[in-house]
Design a protein around this motif. Structure first.
Motif, PDB file in Angstrom:
ATOM      1  N   LEU A 231     -10.497   7.944   4.556  1.00 24.81           N
ATOM      2  CA  LEU A 231      -9.619   7.328   3.565  1.00 24.81           C
ATOM      3  C   LEU A 231      -8.508   6.517   4.222  1.00 24.81           C
ATOM      4  O   LEU A 231      -8.053   6.841   5.319  1.00 24.81           O
ATOM      5  N   ARG A 232      -8.093   5.470   3.533  1.00 26.56           N
ATOM      6  CA  ARG A 232      -6.898   4.745   3.961  1.00 26.56           C
ATOM      7  C   ARG A 232      -5.691   5.673   3.861  1.00 26.56           C
ATOM      8  O   ARG A 232      -5.697   6.655   3.111  1.00 26.56           O
TER       9      ARG A 232
ATOM     10  N   ARG B  26       0.818  -1.216   0.000  1.00 20.42           N
ATOM     11  CA  ARG B  26       0.000   0.000   0.000  1.00 20.42           C
ATOM     12  C   ARG B  26       0.850   1.263   0.000  1.00 20.42           C
ATOM     13  O   ARG B  26       0.570   2.214  -0.728  1.00 20.42           O
TER      14      ARG B  26
ATOM     15  N   GLU C 211      -2.708   5.357   2.429  1.00 22.77           N
ATOM     16  CA  GLU C 211      -2.121   5.529   1.098  1.00 22.77           C
ATOM     17  C   GLU C 211      -3.069   6.277   0.158  1.00 22.77           C
ATOM     18  O   GLU C 211      -2.623   7.070  -0.689  1.00 22.77           O
ATOM     19  N   THR C 212      -4.378   6.064   0.321  1.00 25.60           N
ATOM     20  CA  THR C 212      -5.350   6.776  -0.506  1.00 25.60           C
ATOM     21  C   THR C 212      -5.341   8.259  -0.176  1.00 25.60           C
ATOM     22  O   THR C 212      -5.368   9.116  -1.071  1.00 25.60           O
TER      23      THR C 212
END
Length: 235
Positions: free
Chosen positions: A219-220, A93, A222-223
């Motif tokens: 959001l994650r 990720r 990495e996102t």
């Protein structure tokens, strides 16, 4: 120089000194792409230098070049965006973030260890290779700066070089990042998978980080990093 006709971009950080490609790029140029003596290739030094070169010796171990044309500050970004981000438990990720942020246009990445950061170390050499690959793929002339894993306090000390510092965090005081005037150089901090601790948020605010949101969605890590770089490049 027109980048639309380039089939492949090569990277040589000391091209003006050595006038050649390294072993990896030499092998790729000569054996894979079948480049021959006299063929024209494009090379970047990763510092904004863009070189139009001809091959004078197609040696697969050290391909020797003749520099024909040089352009400095090639397609320099309108804004230098630096991201402080925590490595994710799943290495794929954070590697995705590195690749995509380089393609979009990031100037530097600080890897940070917070209270909720799982990895205790990172493979900086692999991260750098991913960044180089992303730079070549997107035909960019700038390789982002990248740090080894920093403690949160060490990161805050390094952040003093920036006058505009943002931290992406959903809270009542957060401002939509699209609503604030942006400087030519800025730093945005992205939290870990388990979010920042209260102490870390307090320290960030004490060190003049302004809380912003990247939208209403959660959001994650990495996102959020990719979204931040995208938005800040477009504004």
């Amino acid at each position: 120089m027109d980048s639309t006709k380039i089939d492949f971009l090569f990277y040589s950080p000391e091209i003006e000194k050595n006038n050649c490609l390294d072993a990896v790029d030499s092998l790729h140029a000569v054996k894979v792409l079948r480049k021959k003596q006299g063929d024209i290739i494009q090379v970047t030094d990763g510092l904004g230098g863009w070189y139009r070169c001809s091959i004078s010796d197609p040696n697969p171990k050290s391909c020797v070049l003749n520099i024909l044309e040089v352009e400095k500050d090639y397609n320099s970004p309108k804004r230098r965006i630096f991201v402080g981000i925590c490595p994710t438990k799943n290495a794929d990720r954070i590697e995705y973030f590195i690749e995509k942020s380089v393609e979009i246009g990031v100037s530097g990445i600080f890897f940070i260890k917070t209270q909720h950061t799982y990895p205790k170390k990172i493979n900086l050499e692999r991260f750098r290779k991913i960044a180089i690959s992303g730079m070549k793929q997107s035909l960019k002339a700038y390789l982002p700066e990248m740090t080894d894993l920093l403690s949160f306090n060490s990161f805050l000390k390094q952040s003093t070089r920036f006058t505009q510092k943002l931290i992406a965090h959903l809270d009542e005081q957060a401002i939509d990042v699209t609503k604030i005037p942006l400087e030519s150089d800025l730093l945005i901090l992205i939290g870990p998978e388990g979010d920042f601790s209260k102490e870390e948020l307090k320290l960030a605010h004490e060190n003049k980080f302004k809380t912003v949101t990247l939208g209403e969605n959660r959001l994650r890590t990495e996102t959020a990093g990719v979204v931040a770089v995208s938005i800040l490049n477009l504004l």
